[in-house]
Design an enzyme around this catalytic site. Structure first.
Site, PDB file in Angstrom:
ATOM      1  N   CYS A  18       0.825  -1.211   0.000  1.00 49.21           N
ATOM      2  CA  CYS A  18       0.000   0.000   0.000  1.00 49.21           C
ATOM      3  C   CYS A  18       0.867   1.272   0.000  1.00 49.21           C
ATOM      4  O   CYS A  18       1.487   1.569  -1.013  1.00 49.21           O
ATOM      5  CB  CYS A  18      -0.966  -0.066   1.175  1.00 49.21           C
ATOM      6  SG  CYS A  18      -2.439   0.915   0.876  1.00 49.21           S
TER       7      CYS A  18
ATOM      8  N   HIS B  10      -3.300  -5.306   1.696  1.00 48.53           N
ATOM      9  CA  HIS B  10      -2.607  -5.600   2.962  1.00 48.53           C
ATOM     10  C   HIS B  10      -2.689  -7.086   3.358  1.00 48.53           C
ATOM     11  O   HIS B  10      -3.498  -7.441   4.214  1.00 48.53           O
ATOM     12  CB  HIS B  10      -3.276  -4.813   4.094  1.00 48.53           C
ATOM     13  CG  HIS B  10      -3.014  -3.350   4.076  1.00 48.53           C
ATOM     14  ND1 HIS B  10      -2.019  -2.757   4.812  1.00 48.53           N
ATOM     15  CD2 HIS B  10      -3.637  -2.350   3.421  1.00 48.53           C
ATOM     16  CE1 HIS B  10      -2.033  -1.454   4.620  1.00 48.53           C
ATOM     17  NE2 HIS B  10      -3.010  -1.171   3.772  1.00 48.53           N
TER      18      HIS B  10
ATOM     19  N   GLU C 141      -0.856  -8.597   5.350  1.00 45.17           N
ATOM     20  CA  GLU C 141      -0.496  -8.732   6.776  1.00 45.17           C
ATOM     21  C   GLU C 141      -1.710  -8.564   7.685  1.00 45.17           C
ATOM     22  O   GLU C 141      -1.629  -8.867   8.877  1.00 45.17           O
ATOM     23  CB  GLU C 141       0.630  -7.743   7.130  1.00 45.17           C
ATOM     24  CG  GLU C 141       0.224  -6.303   7.429  1.00 45.17           C
ATOM     25  CD  GLU C 141      -0.174  -5.491   6.192  1.00 45.17           C
ATOM     26  OE1 GLU C 141      -0.193  -6.047   5.080  1.00 45.17           O
ATOM     27  OE2 GLU C 141      -0.483  -4.293   6.350  1.00 45.17           O
TER      28      GLU C 141
END
Ligand code: GLN
Length: 211
Positions: free
Chosen positions: A78, A202, A204
């Site tokens: 991002c 994302h 994560e």
């Protein structure tokens, strides 16, 4: 392997937690000397103007550029992807310094503002080479950028076809409109160029550690 996570701002804790799940210790990087001690680097999502100001304050740009040009593995998610792009557009906030290295034009906040953030299923054929064999993954897009142009040396790992109900809220400047028309409504959301991996979303923030 010592994997650094740029820890100036944004979702660095989440990346460190995701690394822990695969048995890797993530090392917080805030200073040029800390970058010398790691073999790979993750640049998290967050707010790229703020992150650039902090990187400038800590005199990190020369060390970050050297890290990338030495061919060490670097992944930007991002805002991290924006940072790694050679060119960023959609700069209503006045823009920011970039690390560069990725031969791409990345449009900031492409999908709109915070309330247009969304989750979707993505197909990324390369993921199927990993354990489990599925090419599907969850894409979490938070005030996300999109890649409008990628140079010949850039491998596209995932793209996203903008659904008609979202077309109204995506960026409508000339560069965005031309790119959408050219690609017939598709944008690129994950790329690899040599040592550089970039995702507009994302991973994560999901339980999927394959990226
Ligand atoms: N919109 C942010 C920027 O332009 C990126 C958002 C994110 O990293 N989740 O920096």
């Amino acid at each position: 392997m010592a994997v650094g996570v740029l820890a100036l701002q944004g979702s660095f804790n989440e990346h460190i937690a995701a690394l822990r799940k695969i048995g890797v210790t993530g090392v917080e990087v805030r200073k040029p000397s800390q970058l010398e001690a790691v073999e790979a680097l993750i640049i998290p999502g967050g707010e790229s103007t703020t992150m650039a100001k902090l990187a400038h304050y800590h005199n990190l740009f020369p060390a970050l550029r050297e890290f990338v040009s030495l061919g060490k593995p670097v992944w930007g998610t991002c805002a991290g992807l924006i940072f790694l792009a050679n060119k960023a557009t959609g700069q209503k906030l006045g823009g920011q310094e970039l690390i560069g290295g990725l031969d791409c034009t990345v449009h900031r906040n492409f999908f709109g503002s915070q309330i247009q953030s969304f989750e979707t299923e993505l197909a990324a054929p390369k993921l199927a080479e990993q354990e489990g064999g599925s090419d599907r993954c969850r894409g979490v897009f938070i005030r996300a950028p999109a890649i409008l142009k990628a140079g010949p040396g850039v491998e596209v790992l995932a793209d996203y076809t903008i659904p008609s109900d979202k077309l109204r809220s995506v960026a409508s400047d000339t560069e965005a409109e031309e790119a959408i028309a050219y690609s017939q409504g598709k944008v690129i959301v994950a790329v690899r160029q040599g040592n550089i991996l970039g995702t507009a979303f994302h991973p994560e923030l999901t339980s999927d550690t394959r990226w």
